[in-house]
Scaffold this motif. Structure first.
Motif, PDB file in Angstrom:
ATOM      1  N   TRP A 294      44.954  54.064  21.829  1.00 49.55           N
ATOM      2  CA  TRP A 294      43.677  54.381  22.483  1.00 49.55           C
ATOM      3  C   TRP A 294      43.770  55.779  23.073  1.00 49.55           C
ATOM      4  CZ3 TRP A 294      39.988  50.490  22.205  1.00 49.55           C
ATOM      5  CH2 TRP A 294      40.461  49.225  21.842  1.00 49.55           C
ATOM      6  N   THR A 295      42.766  56.597  22.829  1.00 48.28           N
ATOM      7  CA  THR A 295      42.770  57.982  23.306  1.00 48.28           C
ATOM      8  C   THR A 295      42.001  58.092  24.614  1.00 48.28           C
ATOM      9  OG1 THR A 295      42.855  58.790  21.028  1.00 48.28           O
ATOM     10  CG2 THR A 295      42.195  60.361  22.717  1.00 48.28           C
ATOM     11  N   ILE A 296      42.650  58.711  25.613  1.00 50.51           N
ATOM     12  CA  ILE A 296      42.017  58.923  26.914  1.00 50.51           C
ATOM     13  C   ILE A 296      42.353  60.321  27.413  1.00 50.51           C
ATOM     14  CG2 ILE A 296      41.947  56.496  27.635  1.00 50.51           C
ATOM     15  CD1 ILE A 296      44.578  57.019  29.182  1.00 50.51           C
ATOM     16  N   LYS A 297      41.638  60.760  28.443  1.00 53.09           N
ATOM     17  CA  LYS A 297      41.923  62.035  29.091  1.00 53.09           C
ATOM     18  C   LYS A 297      43.139  61.902  29.992  1.00 53.09           C
ATOM     19  CE  LYS A 297      38.544  65.272  28.479  1.00 53.09           C
ATOM     20  NZ  LYS A 297      38.805  66.720  28.280  1.00 53.09           N
ATOM     21  N   LYS A 298      43.935  62.956  30.070  1.00 49.43           N
ATOM     22  CA  LYS A 298      45.024  62.984  31.054  1.00 49.43           C
ATOM     23  C   LYS A 298      44.419  62.776  32.435  1.00 49.43           C
ATOM     24  CE  LYS A 298      48.314  66.112  28.781  1.00 49.43           C
ATOM     25  NZ  LYS A 298      48.869  67.471  28.779  1.00 49.43           N
ATOM     26  N   GLY A 299      45.111  61.996  33.268  1.00 51.52           N
ATOM     27  CA  GLY A 299      44.610  61.754  34.612  1.00 51.52           C
ATOM     28  C   GLY A 299      43.738  60.521  34.740  1.00 51.52           C
ATOM     29  N   THR A 300      43.466  59.833  33.610  1.00 52.62           N
ATOM     30  CA  THR A 300      42.647  58.620  33.648  1.00 52.62           C
ATOM     31  C   THR A 300      43.407  57.493  34.356  1.00 52.62           C
ATOM     32  OG1 THR A 300      41.537  59.191  31.576  1.00 52.62           O
ATOM     33  CG2 THR A 300      41.453  56.884  32.231  1.00 52.62           C
ATOM     34  N   LYS A 301      42.699  56.797  35.261  1.00 54.00           N
ATOM     35  CA  LYS A 301      43.313  55.673  35.974  1.00 54.00           C
ATOM     36  C   LYS A 301      43.169  54.393  35.159  1.00 54.00           C
ATOM     37  CE  LYS A 301      42.868  57.655  40.586  1.00 54.00           C
ATOM     38  NZ  LYS A 301      42.313  57.515  41.953  1.00 54.00           N
ATOM     39  N   ALA A 302      43.990  53.405  35.504  1.00 50.63           N
ATOM     40  CA  ALA A 302      44.089  52.174  34.714  1.00 50.63           C
ATOM     41  C   ALA A 302      42.741  51.478  34.462  1.00 50.63           C
ATOM     42  CB  ALA A 302      45.073  51.221  35.378  1.00 50.63           C
ATOM     43  N   PRO A 303      41.873  51.294  35.471  1.00 52.29           N
ATOM     44  CA  PRO A 303      40.604  50.590  35.196  1.00 52.29           C
ATOM     45  C   PRO A 303      39.733  51.307  34.162  1.00 52.29           C
ATOM     46  CG  PRO A 303      41.021  50.671  37.559  1.00 52.29           C
ATOM     47  CD  PRO A 303      42.026  51.576  36.912  1.00 52.29           C
ATOM     48  N   GLN A 304      39.699  52.650  34.255  1.00 52.50           N
ATOM     49  CA  GLN A 304      38.878  53.410  33.302  1.00 52.50           C
ATOM     50  C   GLN A 304      39.502  53.374  31.900  1.00 52.50           C
ATOM     51  OE1 GLN A 304      39.540  54.743  36.613  1.00 52.50           O
ATOM     52  NE2 GLN A 304      37.614  53.624  36.970  1.00 52.50           N
ATOM     53  N   GLY A 316      36.021  43.928  35.631  1.00 56.22           N
ATOM     54  CA  GLY A 316      36.761  42.836  36.254  1.00 56.22           C
ATOM     55  C   GLY A 316      38.248  43.106  36.382  1.00 56.22           C
ATOM     56  N   PHE A 317      38.631  44.393  36.404  1.00 56.63           N
ATOM     57  CA  PHE A 317      40.045  44.781  36.427  1.00 56.63           C
ATOM     58  C   PHE A 317      40.798  44.129  37.596  1.00 56.63           C
ATOM     59  CE2 PHE A 317      43.536  47.481  37.804  1.00 56.63           C
ATOM     60  CZ  PHE A 317      44.198  47.773  36.617  1.00 56.63           C
ATOM     61  N   ILE A 318      41.921  43.515  37.290  1.00 53.88           N
ATOM     62  CA  ILE A 318      42.801  42.948  38.322  1.00 53.88           C
ATOM     63  C   ILE A 318      44.073  43.794  38.420  1.00 53.88           C
ATOM     64  CG2 ILE A 318      44.159  40.953  39.039  1.00 53.88           C
ATOM     65  CD1 ILE A 318      42.150  39.202  37.474  1.00 53.88           C
ATOM     66  N   ARG A 319      44.769  43.923  37.301  1.00 50.95           N
ATOM     67  CA  ARG A 319      45.986  44.727  37.275  1.00 50.95           C
ATOM     68  C   ARG A 319      46.331  45.086  35.836  1.00 50.95           C
ATOM     69  NH1 ARG A 319      47.746  39.438  37.761  1.00 50.95           N
ATOM     70  NH2 ARG A 319      49.358  38.790  36.255  1.00 50.95           N
ATOM     71  N   ALA A 320      47.282  46.014  35.700  1.00 50.63           N
ATOM     72  CA  ALA A 320      47.783  46.404  34.381  1.00 50.63           C
ATOM     73  C   ALA A 320      49.285  46.140  34.340  1.00 50.63           C
ATOM     74  CB  ALA A 320      47.502  47.873  34.111  1.00 50.63           C
ATOM     75  N   GLU A 321      49.725  45.423  33.330  1.00 50.35           N
ATOM     76  CA  GLU A 321      51.168  45.213  33.123  1.00 50.35           C
ATOM     77  C   GLU A 321      51.628  46.304  32.151  1.00 50.35           C
ATOM     78  OE1 GLU A 321      51.717  41.170  31.902  1.00 50.35           O
ATOM     79  OE2 GLU A 321      50.780  40.374  33.728  1.00 50.35           O
ATOM     80  N   VAL A 322      52.504  47.178  32.640  1.00 54.37           N
ATOM     81  CA  VAL A 322      52.814  48.423  31.932  1.00 54.37           C
ATOM     82  C   VAL A 322      54.306  48.570  31.676  1.00 54.37           C
ATOM     83  CG1 VAL A 322      52.565  50.946  31.970  1.00 54.37           C
ATOM     84  CG2 VAL A 322      50.884  49.510  33.159  1.00 54.37           C
ATOM     85  N   ARG A 344      56.121  46.744  34.653  1.00 58.90           N
ATOM     86  CA  ARG A 344      55.594  46.900  36.009  1.00 58.90           C
ATOM     87  C   ARG A 344      54.172  46.353  36.120  1.00 58.90           C
ATOM     88  NH1 ARG A 344      56.503  51.725  33.998  1.00 58.90           N
ATOM     89  NH2 ARG A 344      54.404  52.447  34.549  1.00 58.90           N
ATOM     90  N   SER A 345      53.811  45.934  37.313  1.00 57.25           N
ATOM     91  CA  SER A 345      52.438  45.530  37.611  1.00 57.25           C
ATOM     92  C   SER A 345      51.779  46.666  38.389  1.00 57.25           C
ATOM     93  CB  SER A 345      52.431  44.239  38.434  1.00 57.25           C
ATOM     94  OG  SER A 345      51.100  43.828  38.682  1.00 57.25           O
ATOM     95  N   GLU A 346      50.751  47.264  37.802  1.00 55.17           N
ATOM     96  CA  GLU A 346      50.098  48.434  38.410  1.00 55.17           C
ATOM     97  C   GLU A 346      48.651  48.113  38.784  1.00 55.17           C
ATOM     98  OE1 GLU A 346      51.712  50.967  39.222  1.00 55.17           O
ATOM     99  OE2 GLU A 346      53.440  51.191  37.885  1.00 55.17           O
ATOM    100  N   GLY A 347      48.183  48.749  39.858  1.00 56.72           N
ATOM    101  CA  GLY A 347      46.834  48.501  40.357  1.00 56.72           C
ATOM    102  C   GLY A 347      45.827  49.562  39.944  1.00 56.72           C
ATOM    103  N   LYS A 348      44.723  49.595  40.695  1.00 58.77           N
ATOM    104  CA  LYS A 348      43.576  50.438  40.325  1.00 58.77           C
ATOM    105  C   LYS A 348      43.849  51.933  40.412  1.00 58.77           C
ATOM    106  CE  LYS A 348      40.029  47.040  41.502  1.00 58.77           C
ATOM    107  NZ  LYS A 348      38.826  46.732  42.313  1.00 58.77           N
ATOM    108  N   GLU A 349      44.849  52.329  41.187  1.00 56.69           N
ATOM    109  CA  GLU A 349      45.107  53.758  41.373  1.00 56.69           C
ATOM    110  C   GLU A 349      46.146  54.296  40.385  1.00 56.69           C
ATOM    111  OE1 GLU A 349      43.324  55.765  43.427  1.00 56.69           O
ATOM    112  OE2 GLU A 349      42.147  53.914  43.591  1.00 56.69           O
ATOM    113  N   TYR A 350      46.669  53.439  39.527  1.00 57.04           N
ATOM    114  CA  TYR A 350      47.697  53.893  38.589  1.00 57.04           C
ATOM    115  C   TYR A 350      47.115  54.882  37.582  1.00 57.04           C
ATOM    116  CZ  TYR A 350      51.249  53.965  34.942  1.00 57.04           C
ATOM    117  OH  TYR A 350      52.177  54.377  34.015  1.00 57.04           O
ATOM    118  N   VAL A 351      47.783  56.028  37.436  1.00 57.93           N
ATOM    119  CA  VAL A 351      47.367  57.048  36.462  1.00 57.93           C
ATOM    120  C   VAL A 351      48.151  56.837  35.173  1.00 57.93           C
ATOM    121  CG1 VAL A 351      47.244  59.520  35.968  1.00 57.93           C
ATOM    122  CG2 VAL A 351      46.786  58.694  38.287  1.00 57.93           C
ATOM    123  N   MET A 352      47.424  56.656  34.088  1.00 58.67           N
ATOM    124  CA  MET A 352      48.044  56.346  32.797  1.00 58.67           C
ATOM    125  C   MET A 352      48.888  57.516  32.283  1.00 58.67           C
ATOM    126  SD  MET A 352      46.943  53.257  32.147  1.00 58.67           S
ATOM    127  CE  MET A 352      47.237  53.056  30.383  1.00 58.67           C
TER     128      MET A 352
END
Length: 364
Positions: A294-304, A316-322, A344-352
């Motif tokens: 999946w292609t995203i912009k640098k600096g994109t956070k996990a929910p986006q 409905g984002f809860i968390r990201a397992e990364v 790791r379990s990452e939250g809404k502020e995690y930068v991909m």
């Protein structure tokens, strides 16, 4: 990502498009061979997908993709309707970035519309047409802002800024060369200016020059110097070699590239340059149903980033397992990676990060 391939007629533009998309666009030794834009969608090479496919044996493998648009050759006066005129310009306006093919080779058998090879003159010819079109666009924006000033004085700053941009355009500068504060850059981005789009100059060399070493080509050095002034990228390429590569299987292609002293094709280098130019990265999802980039912009956070898959994932984002691709490969399996605590379990502020392998948890 949508990249528009532009250039004067007979600079190797359609040959390059054919080579990188294998789409078979018409290519001939006369102007306006390309009338309607040809479109080709190319898979982004990513060895990480192949490694994940070996691990998961998925039902489906989906790489990221880039859309290349071969836009009709431009001549002087296009902004006033010469040649294919404004149709050409509207096609560029829809692209995220521009691949500007510049002829850096001499060949008496291939006609040049200006009668001689001069890459800087050719670049300036196209830039001038884009600038003239942008002047019209920005003048309309200034007129609109001036009407708003009557109701609210805050719009005066907008009038002043866009008037300064127009003055610099009239001096022959591209919009991407205008000095802006971060706030002004955001304001400038609200106007669809052709010369504000990022550019890669694809310097098209002869097979002989390309094989002998690009540093010896004086035309290429001129293009590099020009591009440095506007902070644009330059990619030396040989459209003819790229065309020959499309005729070979993978083994023959590798042998041919090795013979030329190259590690990868022009297409691979062009894609990497395009990602860097636009500030893009890829994250990965992996499982039995599908392995996908999946292609995203640098600096994109996990929910986006999750929203790229489905809007419900973001809502409905809860968390990201990364886990990062490199860590997974070092462990050999997801089970081993979990045992080592690398998932790791990452939250809404995690930068991909580029190469993250993610499982999104959500609830709607």
């Amino acid at each position: 990502m949508k990249l528009g391939i532009v250039g004067l007629p007979n600079v190797g533009k359609s040959t390059l498009f054919n080579a990188i998309t294998n789409a078979g666009a018409q290519s001939a030794n006369y102007p306006f061979c390309t009338i309607d834009p040809n479109v080709g969608v190319v898979a982004v090479p990513d060895k990480r997908l192949d490694a994940l496919a070996q691990m998961h044996n998925p039902d489906k493998l989906t790489p990221a993709s880039i859309e290349f648009v071969d836009i009709a050759g431009l001549v002087k006066g296009a902004s006033k309707g010469e040649g294919l005129g404004n149709k050409f310009l509207s096609n560029i306006r829809e692209c995220d970035a521009i691949i500007h093919v510049v002829r850096c080779f001499d060949d008496g058998d291939i006609i040049h519309v200006e009668g001689s090879v001069d890459p800087i003159r050719d670049i300036e010819t196209i830039n001038l047409e884009l600038i003239l079109s942008d002047v019209e666009i920005i003048t309309r924006r200034i007129d609109k802002a001036q009407k708003m000033v009557k109701a609210d004085k805050k719009y005066q700053a907008e009038v002043d800024f866009f008037s300064r941009v127009r003055d610099e355009l009239n001096e022959g500068k591209c919009a991407r060369q205008v000095d802006c504060t971060p706030e002004e850059a955001e304001l400038l981005a609200t106007v669809e200016l052709l010369t504000n789009k990022p550019v890669i100059y694809a310097a098209n060399l002869s097979e002989q020059d390309y094989s002998a070493g690009v540093q010896d080509n004086q035309n290429l050095q001129k293009v590099k110097a020009f591009a440095a002034e506007e902070a644009s990228a330059v990619l030396p390429i040989c459209a003819q070699i790229e065309a020959e590569l499309t005729e070979l299987d993978d083994e023959e292609k590798s042998a041919f590239l090795e013979e030329l002293g190259l590690q990868e094709s022009g297409l691979d280098r062009l894609i990497k340059e395009s990602y860097a130019l636009l500030g893009l990265i890829s994250y990965l999802t992996a499982g039995k149903p599908e392995v996908r980039a999946w292609t995203i912009k640098k600096g994109t956070k996990a929910p986006q980033a999750a929203g790229k898959i489905h809007t419900d994932f973001e809502r409905g984002f809860i968390r990201a397992e990364v886990i990062h691709f490199d860590d997974l490969m070092a462990c050999g399996s997801m089970t081993a990676a979990k045992e080592k605590g690398l998932v790791r379990s990452e939250g809404k502020e995690y930068v991909m990060r580029d190469g993250d392998i993610v499982l999104f948890r959500f609830n709607v």
